[in-house]
Design an enzyme around this catalytic site. Sequence first.
Site, PDB file in Angstrom:
ATOM      1  N   HIS A   1     -72.527  61.120   9.681  1.00  0.00           N
ATOM      2  CA  HIS A   1     -73.395  61.931   8.818  1.00  0.00           C
ATOM      3  C   HIS A   1     -72.645  62.355   7.554  1.00  0.00           C
ATOM      4  O   HIS A   1     -71.427  62.513   7.574  1.00  0.00           O
ATOM      5  CB  HIS A   1     -73.857  63.189   9.570  1.00  0.00           C
ATOM      6  CG  HIS A   1     -74.578  62.902  10.851  1.00  0.00           C
ATOM      7  ND1 HIS A   1     -73.942  62.932  12.073  1.00  0.00           N
ATOM      8  CD2 HIS A   1     -75.863  62.556  11.087  1.00  0.00           C
ATOM      9  CE1 HIS A   1     -74.827  62.627  13.030  1.00  0.00           C
ATOM     10  NE2 HIS A   1     -75.995  62.384  12.455  1.00  0.00           N
TER      11      HIS A   1
ATOM     12  N   HIS B   1     -71.320  70.212   8.122  1.00  0.00           N
ATOM     13  CA  HIS B   1     -72.669  70.524   7.602  1.00  0.00           C
ATOM     14  C   HIS B   1     -72.813  71.986   7.174  1.00  0.00           C
ATOM     15  O   HIS B   1     -73.788  72.336   6.510  1.00  0.00           O
ATOM     16  CB  HIS B   1     -73.748  70.222   8.651  1.00  0.00           C
ATOM     17  CG  HIS B   1     -73.855  68.768   8.999  1.00  0.00           C
ATOM     18  ND1 HIS B   1     -74.028  67.793   8.052  1.00  0.00           N
ATOM     19  CD2 HIS B   1     -73.792  68.128  10.202  1.00  0.00           C
ATOM     20  CE1 HIS B   1     -74.074  66.600   8.649  1.00  0.00           C
ATOM     21  NE2 HIS B   1     -73.922  66.780   9.954  1.00  0.00           N
TER      22      HIS B   1
ATOM     23  N   ASP C   1     -67.214  60.714   9.667  1.00  0.00           N
ATOM     24  CA  ASP C   1     -68.349  61.030  10.546  1.00  0.00           C
ATOM     25  C   ASP C   1     -69.575  60.237  10.054  1.00  0.00           C
ATOM     26  O   ASP C   1     -69.696  59.956   8.862  1.00  0.00           O
ATOM     27  CB  ASP C   1     -68.632  62.536  10.456  1.00  0.00           C
ATOM     28  CG  ASP C   1     -69.677  62.998  11.458  1.00  0.00           C
ATOM     29  OD1 ASP C   1     -69.293  63.521  12.519  1.00  0.00           O
ATOM     30  OD2 ASP C   1     -70.887  62.837  11.184  1.00  0.00           O
TER      31      ASP C   1
ATOM     32  N   ASP D   1     -69.219  59.605  15.678  1.00  0.00           N
ATOM     33  CA  ASP D   1     -70.619  59.251  15.935  1.00  0.00           C
ATOM     34  C   ASP D   1     -71.081  58.001  15.181  1.00  0.00           C
ATOM     35  O   ASP D   1     -72.252  57.640  15.252  1.00  0.00           O
ATOM     36  CB  ASP D   1     -71.545  60.446  15.662  1.00  0.00           C
ATOM     37  CG  ASP D   1     -71.171  61.226  14.423  1.00  0.00           C
ATOM     38  OD1 ASP D   1     -70.319  60.757  13.646  1.00  0.00           O
ATOM     39  OD2 ASP D   1     -71.738  62.326  14.228  1.00  0.00           O
TER      40      ASP D   1
HETATM   41 ZN   LIG Z   1     -72.027  63.529  12.665  1.00  0.00          ZN
END
Ligand SMILES: [Zn+2]
Length: 302
Positions: free
Chosen positions: A120, A82, A118, A205
């Site tokens: 996200h 991120h 991931d 995740d």
């Molecule tokens: Zn994540």
Amino acid sequence: MEVVAPRQATHEQLVRVHTPEYLKRIHETAGQAIALDPDTYTSPDSFEVAQLAAGAAIDAVERVMGGVHTSAVAMVRPPGHHAERNRAMGFCLYNNVAVAAAHARTLGAARVAIVDYDVHHGNGTQQTFETDARVLYVSLHQYPFYPGTGASNEIGSGPGLGFTVNVALEAGAVDEDYRAAFAGVVTPVVEQFEPDLILVSAGFDAHERDPLGGMRLTTPSFRAMTLTLRCVADACCGGRIVLVTEGGYDLHALADCLDGVVDALVSAPGEPAWPTSGIASARGEAAVSATQQVLAPFWKFG
Ligand SMILES: [Zn+2]
């Protein structure tokens, strides 16, 4: 297998991805507990640990590019995908995988593929390379979800058009959906790209037990995804593959998945054994067809 302690990334290595002003700002957090972002706090040790995390990803790339090892896993915190050029977010300070990709290019890798499983979307990694045709970014993620980016129609820009690939999966995706996404998008695109190195943003995740993600992947899927990528690496780049950990917030699931992915790298290669959830879902099919449609001018899909 060899286990090694990380060393710190240098300013020269980090400044390929982050601005000097941003690096100065992160350096100033040394010894401090402060909030950089609503989700992103430092402890007094965060600066040093983040330097070591990026350094571990660098070291892993050096070992694999130098032929010391075929594959490597950088088990790091904080995560990285991120973190943008000049912005910490989503628990991330330095974009470890982006720093690793930039470093690989300096070591002679003409093309680097980054696959991010991931849960996200890796907004920072996408931003770093969105105009760069030499670094392919392929992400599978829950969408819509944090951080809000990663729609299937985000495909890069300028000379990088077609080299950003987003498989935007609806919440609730199961093992079969990820299998479909790998078969329909990830494997064909990475194979056609013919990378010299595959990097993996290995987040855990999307596991069914993860408290932050909304997906239903079971533990064997993480082994299957990794083995699939290892097979692509074996076929196109002498097996060179480096995993860099990202998120993963159920510690038992994280441990089990890490066992699986390390095993996928060190065991005799074979057909990935994808688990079967037994849950009917059309999420994978929907995401695959949206991505294939928008990327059809750039890649061949079977
Ligand atoms: Zn994540």
